[in-house]
Design an enzyme around this catalytic site. Structure first.
Site, PDB file in Angstrom:
ATOM      1  N   ASP A 130     -23.529 -28.803 -65.766  1.00 16.09           N
ATOM      2  CA  ASP A 130     -22.840 -27.835 -65.305  1.00 16.09           C
ATOM      3  C   ASP A 130     -21.259 -27.802 -65.883  1.00 16.09           C
ATOM      4  OD1 ASP A 130     -22.793 -25.462 -64.098  1.00 16.09           O
ATOM      5  OD2 ASP A 130     -23.476 -26.126 -62.252  1.00 16.09           O
ATOM      6  N   HIS A 169     -16.256 -21.769 -69.862  1.00 15.65           N
ATOM      7  CA  HIS A 169     -16.759 -22.202 -68.435  1.00 15.65           C
ATOM      8  C   HIS A 169     -17.985 -22.802 -68.416  1.00 15.65           C
ATOM      9  CE1 HIS A 169     -13.774 -19.628 -66.392  1.00 15.65           C
ATOM     10  NE2 HIS A 169     -13.663 -19.082 -67.304  1.00 15.65           N
TER      11      HIS A 169
END
Length: 469
Positions: free
Chosen positions: A362, A155
């Site tokens: 991110d 992730h």
């Protein structure tokens, strides 16, 4: 469909009700869909590890959790996961700490997770391991004799090879990923970095989605995570959201609200965001008294020194900015170190003229998608989004910026404040199409379909759960 066993560090804790977003929301939805079990750490510590499993069920999600020793938390979680892998994988090699105790604790705790999960796994189950905390877990499950289909999803970003090789024993860690059947990433960029490492450092070969190293071939795919869009839209239309929005509107006194919602972390670009907002006020006196930045930043990983430093830096920046620009009836920045339930947060999003999502790096950033989903279709706000967030590849109609540039951020905020209604609606509609089509169910179908062999390529994922955008 086979039962799904999810294993991750973070587990939705029973009795907590609605979550604030992120992986917890996504996995809860997926597990309810598939009758699964979520295995992981309880978040609690014990003097001596016993392996005792606590079983619970909440909101249709079954969980199986264990307590860890203080030493486990220090070495595995605060240490290797968050002082070594997290900064390195977010391109902050300057903050990465390498210690043998960290690596030893990381492997020890993964062995404990393998021991915990092993008796819960039945022969027909599909196992889905999540994130950088659990990279070697698949190999440990194989060592215990499990022949199930096992997948791994990362992730966070996968770093370029030139950075990853700075990690001691990097090849040993990456080799464990070849125990999985499918390895997933949010973006093509992270996938390409993984392929590059496999070819350059491991002598592997790449053929389409398949990577072969030695006698082991895995699928490696890009599959961006989504939110539970229908649920979040419903939350934004709830009574709690309406109350929260009214409270915010009254407090704004006609001013335009700019909102940021981020975990307190150096990867989120919060210092750069405050500097960009300061540049807006410095260069545009007409904005004084007309805008307010609400930054919601719940603290995390408080025992890690770099997180203590970022909190101190933001406290100082917020105080200095308010000291310089505040008036008796106007405070330009509201800096809040607490989280809110999702329905109240949805009300804040809808009240905000601008959503400011500006991470330096991110994996995805689901806040960007939540902001879009919470908007009023007849009067939507504007998303200002870092081009370095994984979500930028899907939300192309946001105002994409370089978060390192205060001038670029200030210019984007000005453009958003002045944007005509028709343009706001057009941009929002295109982004909302993506958020609706590539929601959390699409993500699960995209990944687990590959894992079970039911979906072999993105075109089949389109048919199953909506088109790729």
């Amino acid at each position: 469909m086979s039962r799904l066993i999810v294993i991750s560090n973070r587990v939705k804790r029973p009795g907590t009700g609605a979550e604030q977003g992120g992986l917890a929301v996504a996995l809860s939805s997926a597990l309810r869909e598939s009758r699964g079990i979520w295995v992981g750490w309880s978040g609690e510590t014990t003097e001596r590890f016993t392996g005792q499993i606590a079983f619970n069920e909440d909101s249709g999600v079954k969980t199986a959790t264990i307590d860890l020793e203080e030493q486990d938390v220090d070495e595995y979680y605060n240490g290797y996961a968050n002082k070594t892998l997290w900064p390195l994988f977010h391109f902050r090699i300057d903050l990465a700490e390498y210690a043998r105790d960290f690596e030893g604790g990381y492997n020890r705790v993964n062995e404990r997770f393998a021991d915990t999960a092993s008796p819960l796994i039945e022969p027909e189950d599909v196992v889905w391991v999540h994130d950088y905390h659990m990279i070697p877990l698949g190999q440990m499950l194989r060592d215990r004799g499990h022949k199930n289909r096992i997948g791994f999803f990362l992730h966070i970003p996968w770093p370029p090879t030139r950075l990853l090789v700075s990690l001691p024993h990097h090849s040993v860690l990456v080799e464990t990923l070849f125990a999985y059947d499918v390895v997933g990433f949010h973006t093509e960029e992270w996938l390409e970095s993984f392929r590059h490492y496999a070819e350059r450092e491991m002598g592997g070969t790449v053929s389409g989605d398949f990577i072969t190293v030695g006698n082991r071939t895995i699928q490696a795919v890009a599959c961006p995570i989504g939110i539970d869009t229908q649920e979040f839209v419903a939350a934004s239309n709830s009574e709690e959201a309406a109350i929260m929005r009214e409270q915010v509107d009254v407090s704004m006194q006609g001013r335009s609200l700019i909102v940021g919602v981020d975990r307190l972390d150096y990867s989120k670009g919060l210092e750069e965001r405050f500097n960009g907002y300061a540049r807006l006020l410095k260069d545009n006196p007409e904005c004084h008294r007309n805008v307010v930045l609400l930054q919601i930043a719940p603290p995390s990983r408080g025992e890690v020194e770099s997180y203590q430093e970022i909190r101190a830096t933001l406290d100082s920046l917020a105080g200095r900015l308010n000291g310089e620009y505040s008036d008796v009836d106007w405070t330009p920045i509201r800096y809040v170190n607490q989280g809110y339930p999702r329905d109240r947060l949805a009300g804040v999003y809808r009240a905000a003229r601008i959503g400011l999502v500006t991470p330096l790096r991110d994996g995805m950033n689901l806040v960007a998608k939540e902001y879009v989903a919470a908007q009023d279709p007849e009067d939507p706000g504007v998303l200002v989004l870092s081009r370095f967030a994984g979500a930028a590849l899907q939300l192309k109609d946001a105002l994409l910026i370089n978060p390192y540039s205060p001038e670029e951020m200030a210019d984007a905020i000005l453009k958003a404040l002045a944007m005509p209604l028709e343009e706001r609606k057009r941009r929002w509609r295109k982004m909302m199409d993506s958020v609706e089509q590539q929601d959390v169910i699409w993500w699960r179908t995209c990944f687990t379909g590959r894992l079970t062999g039911e979906v072999l390529n993105p075109a089949e994922a389109e048919t199953a759960a909506g088109p790729l955008v």
